[in-house]
Write an enzyme that holds these catalytic residues in place. Structure first.
Site, mmCIF file in Angstrom:
data_model
loop_
_atom_site.group_PDB
_atom_site.id
_atom_site.type_symbol
_atom_site.label_atom_id
_atom_site.label_comp_id
_atom_site.label_asym_id
_atom_site.label_seq_id
_atom_site.Cartn_x
_atom_site.Cartn_y
_atom_site.Cartn_z
ATOM 1 N N GLY A 177 -17.146 79.894 44.738
ATOM 2 C CA GLY A 177 -15.940 79.610 45.503
ATOM 3 C C GLY A 177 -15.846 80.453 46.744
ATOM 4 N N ASN A 178 -14.697 80.441 47.360
ATOM 5 C CA ASN A 178 -14.482 81.248 48.565
ATOM 6 C C ASN A 178 -13.070 81.817 48.539
ATOM 7 O OD1 ASN A 178 -12.611 79.407 50.212
ATOM 8 N ND2 ASN A 178 -14.299 78.021 49.691
ATOM 9 N N ARG A 179 -12.781 82.662 49.515
ATOM 10 C CA ARG A 179 -11.543 83.436 49.489
ATOM 11 C C ARG A 179 -10.369 82.748 50.168
ATOM 12 N NH1 ARG A 179 -12.615 88.618 47.930
ATOM 13 N NH2 ARG A 179 -14.766 89.340 48.199
ATOM 14 N N SER A 180 -10.498 81.489 50.559
ATOM 15 C CA SER A 180 -9.390 80.853 51.278
ATOM 16 C C SER A 180 -8.130 80.793 50.406
ATOM 17 C CB SER A 180 -9.794 79.440 51.699
ATOM 18 O OG SER A 180 -8.701 78.825 52.344
#
Ligand code: CTP
Ligand code: CA
Length: 236
Positions: free
Chosen positions: A33-36
């Site tokens: 995933g990512n930190r958005s």
């Protein structure tokens, strides 16, 4: 962008906005995933609703504390993976005048998702992870764009030896073909968290239509102002 943003300059428009970041499962308990956080997409949804639009928010893994800022008259669809986000955006875009891709989409996903939790090996050996590229949702939306529909993308860039933030932004704007690409700089002191954030709005040819910004709410208004100008210029 001025200050008189409450009201109805987006009245009669149906808009769909993606927010957050997609997650790609590795096994039942792990993901890539990512930190958005989804805050920029939520700000776009809230400000569009305040300006009179009918708003559909497609939220990829946006925390409930962030979704709490979404007005009650905004329709929310929650998704997890890039494939789910793509399905939701393709369906919603068919009924929308404006489509905004503010979500951070995972560029790659695991080639295989395990149905059981992955175990370590007794001998300490480690398997490598095979990835495949995800579809480009924005490119698909641009390819299927309806007559008069406005499609907006977001890009966070860093300057490097190959060019400045704007150089990379211009190249991406031409590659993507969206009507508007909101480009912002990410780096040590811009683009993260709630710190001031400047965006440049580029058209599909890479021309700079202007810059603005500050908070995520300010960026949202800059984007909607540009959408209004685009609609006005087309209606003559
Ligand atoms: N985007 C998308 N689908 C993807 C990747 C990105 O729709 N698979 C959208 C994002 O939501 C954003 C825009 O494309 O609106 C730009 O995303 P970005 O990650 O900057 O572009 P990429 O084409 O993925 O390029 P890069 O290799 O620089 O990550
Ligand atoms: Ca990307």
């Amino acid at each position: 962008g001025g200050d008189d943003h409450d009201g109805s300059d987006l009245h009669g428009l149906r808009v769909v906005i993606s927010a957050g970041g997609t997650r790609e499962p590795l096994d039942p308990v792990r993901f890539l995933g990512n930190r958005s956080s989804g805050r920029q997409g939520v700000a776009l949804a809230a400000k569009a609703a305040a300006r009179g639009a009918q708003v559909h928010l497609v939220a990829a893994n946006v925390d409930s504390s962030v979704l709490a800022a979404v007005p009650g008259n905004v329709q929310i669809t929650s998704v997890e993976t890039t494939a789910e986000l793509q399905d939701a955006m393709l369906e919603a875009s068919a009924a929308s005048h404006v489509v905004v891709m503010a979500a951070a989409v995972a560029d790659f996903r695991p080639a295989r998702t395990r149905t059981e939790k992955t175990k370590k090996h007794a001998d300490g050996s480690v398997e490598s992870l095979e990835l495949v590229q995800n579809p480009d949702i924005l490119a698909g939306l641009v390819a299927g764009r309806r007559e008069g529909q406005i499609i907006v993308g977001f890009a966070a860039e860093t300057g490097d030896a190959d060019g400045s933030v704007l150089d990379h932004g211009r190249a991406k704007a031409r590659r993507k073909g969206a009507d508007l690409l909101a480009v912002n700089a990410v780096g040590a002191d811009v683009g993260f968290g709630d710190v001031p954030n400047e965006v440049h709005l580029l058209d599909a040819s890479g021309s700079d239509l202007g810059a603005g910004g500050g908070s995520k709410d300010d960026v949202a208004h800059v984007v909607w102002d540009a959408v209004v100008r685009l609609l006005n210029s087309r209606s003559g």
